[in-house]
Design an enzyme around this catalytic site. Structure first.
Site, PDB file in Angstrom:
ATOM      1  N   ASN A   7       0.863  -1.175   0.000  1.00  0.00           N
ATOM      2  CA  ASN A   7       0.000   0.000   0.000  1.00  0.00           C
ATOM      3  C   ASN A   7       0.905   1.231   0.000  1.00  0.00           C
ATOM      4  OD1 ASN A   7      -1.911   1.960   0.560  1.00  0.00           O
ATOM      5  ND2 ASN A   7      -3.015   0.698   2.054  1.00  0.00           N
ATOM      6  N   ARG A  95      -2.580  -1.812  -3.605  1.00  0.00           N
ATOM      7  CA  ARG A  95      -3.593  -0.765  -3.710  1.00  0.00           C
ATOM      8  C   ARG A  95      -3.118   0.174  -4.812  1.00  0.00           C
ATOM      9  NH1 ARG A  95      -3.498   4.301  -0.567  1.00  0.00           N
ATOM     10  NH2 ARG A  95      -5.388   5.436  -1.094  1.00  0.00           N
ATOM     11  N   HIS A 184     -11.060   6.241  -2.039  1.00  0.00           N
ATOM     12  CA  HIS A 184     -11.299   5.482  -0.792  1.00  0.00           C
ATOM     13  C   HIS A 184     -12.236   4.303  -1.046  1.00  0.00           C
ATOM     14  CE1 HIS A 184     -10.599   9.402   1.720  1.00  0.00           C
ATOM     15  NE2 HIS A 184      -9.476   8.717   1.636  1.00  0.00           N
ATOM     16  N   ARG A 245      -6.711  19.518   2.950  1.00  0.00           N
ATOM     17  CA  ARG A 245      -7.356  19.824   1.666  1.00  0.00           C
ATOM     18  C   ARG A 245      -8.629  20.617   1.916  1.00  0.00           C
ATOM     19  NH1 ARG A 245      -7.551  13.836  -0.099  1.00  0.00           N
ATOM     20  NH2 ARG A 245      -5.345  13.400  -0.174  1.00  0.00           N
ATOM     21  N   GLU A 388      -8.162  -1.689   4.894  1.00  0.00           N
ATOM     22  CA  GLU A 388      -7.937  -1.725   3.448  1.00  0.00           C
ATOM     23  C   GLU A 388      -7.010  -2.877   3.069  1.00  0.00           C
ATOM     24  OE1 GLU A 388      -6.443   2.280   3.243  1.00  0.00           O
ATOM     25  OE2 GLU A 388      -8.187   2.940   2.110  1.00  0.00           O
TER      26      GLU A 388
END
Ligand code: AMP
Length: 405
Positions: A7, A95, A184, A245, A388
């Protein structure tokens, strides 16, 4: 069978080794990470095993490929050794942040898939190059024949209807691939499946909103087990206010800054992605914990940052809610979603008019994989620990077992 998961982040690399025993995926046998951000010019390695061995070291900055090679050697060498030979790894899952419009599910990596990941560098300039480097590093360490599976963070959202996915700009944009992709996805999909398990319901019968609130934040509206709307868009900048962000803003602000203050694209990119959000408004940190601590000392900008964060979260919840046309369960996950009782409480308050009722005690008691709604709530409220890496390992197992059938 042993499954290695890779990942890659912009300045980090995480990796886990899982084992499938009796058709079940174990807790990770080995977990490792490289962080390039903590000390200039150095890579920080952290490795731990299920048996309690720990390795922490800092070595001078290396290329990503060299650093990955160093990281993976700790699988079969030294005090964190968990396998005898690299050949014991049967499959590697990655990923991959952007799969564009073509990759709607995970795929075995081929030369064509690698070329597609490279073609998407323009859309994910930080992550896709790191993902491809990870794939190539694995080829050079384990040989070209090792099966590698690319699991795309955009794939879960690839069935979002055009009405939700296409920006109302020029039609020519659509032809250039400018549309909403959403991100996501691995986390949203994992949480949806886990929610169905916890509620003991068929996922196909559930209308869910999953709130992935971490450093990056996004919501997904899920019906029939599929994402039908989400808050991130062409890039992960759209939607909710995040750690650093901005989330959605009026695009005319950019035009204004370019015309009046001569902003360049690079400056806009940096300010919107790295210097906005909780950090930009509070001036304290991108980490919600520090913002909340500053708020407790009376810092007004920290309070404003939280107020905007909650306002944005509530308005995006409203948007997902009407896209779904109803709601069976609201799911919180990731760093903020799993750990911040106050964010969950304030988010839930705005949905009380629907009969949603949060159990305040359960909410404060560090819930993990639990329903925290009161028994008479019309909507269930779940806190789910997102995994994940486990979801990627499950995809790898699915690929290998379906091939064996
Ligand atoms: P993630 O991207 O999922 O790793 O989430 C990281 C973010 O989770 C951090 O930047 C923190 O803002 C947030 N976080 C972690 N623990 C807490 C907590 N106890 N309270 C509030 N925020 C938290």
């Amino acid at each position: 069978m042993k499954i290695l998961v890779m990942n890659a982040g912009s300045s980090s690399q995480k990796s886990c080794l899982y084992e499938v025993v009796d058709d079940r995926i174990s807790e990770p046998l080995w977990e490792a990470s490289i962080d390039w951000t903590r000390r200039q010019g150095f890579a920080e390695f952290e490795v731990k095993t299920a048996t309690g061995a720990v390795l922490e070291e800092e070595i001078p900055m290396q290329s990503r490929t060299q650093a990955i090679a160093h990281l993976l050697e700790t699988l079969w060498q030294g005090k964190t050794k968990v396998i005898d030979l690299p050949a014991e790894v049967a499959v590697v899952g990655h990923r991959v942040v952007h799969g564009g419009q073509d990759y709607r599910e995970s795929v075995r990596v081929t030369a064509e898939v690698k070329a597609a990941i490279a073609d998407l560098f323009v859309l994910a300039p930080v992550h896709n190059p790191a993902n491809l480097e990870g794939i190539e590093a694995i080829e050079s360490i384990f040989g070209k024949d090792i099966p590698q599976i690319a699991v795309f963070d955009t794939a879960f959202h690839s069935h979002i209807p055009d009405a939700a996915a296409i920006y109302p700009g020029l039609y020519a944009w659509v032809e250039k691939g400018i549309r909403r992709y959403g991100f996501h996805g691995i986390s949203h999909q994992y949480c949806a499946q886990r929610a169905a398990q916890i509620l003991d319901r068929d996922l196909k019968d559930l209308r869910l909103i999953t709130c992935h609130l971490g450093n990056g934040c996004s919501l997904a509206a899920i019906r029939n087990g599929q994402s039908i709307d989400t808050t991130m868009g062409f890039t992960p900048l759209e939607g909710l206010m995040m750690g650093s962000r901005s989330g959605s803003i009026d695009p005319s602000i950019l035009i204004h800054l370019m015309r009046q203050e001569g902003y360049t694209a690079d400056r806009l990119d940096k300010e919107l992605n790295k210097e906005s959000g909780l950090l930009g408004i509070s001036g304290v940190s991108a980490d919600l914990r520090s913002v909340l601590a500053a708020m407790d000392t009376g810092n007004p900008r920290a309070k404003l940052a939280l107020d905007i964060y909650i306002h944005r979260l509530r308005s995006c919840l409203g948007s997902m809610l009407v896209s779904l046309g109803g709601l069976d369960a609201l799911v919180f996950t990731a760093g903020v979603g799993e750990n911040s009782a106050i964010v969950r409480e304030l988010a839930c308050q705005s949905l009380e008019f629907l009969g949603l009722k949060l159990d305040l005690e359960k909410n404060k008691n560090r819930p993990v994989n639990l329903d925290i709604a009161t028994p008479d709530s019309t909507i269930r409220i779940l806190v789910i620990h997102t995994q994940e890496d486990l979801a990627i390992a499950q995809e790898c197992w699915h690929h290998c077992s379906s091939k064996a059938d």
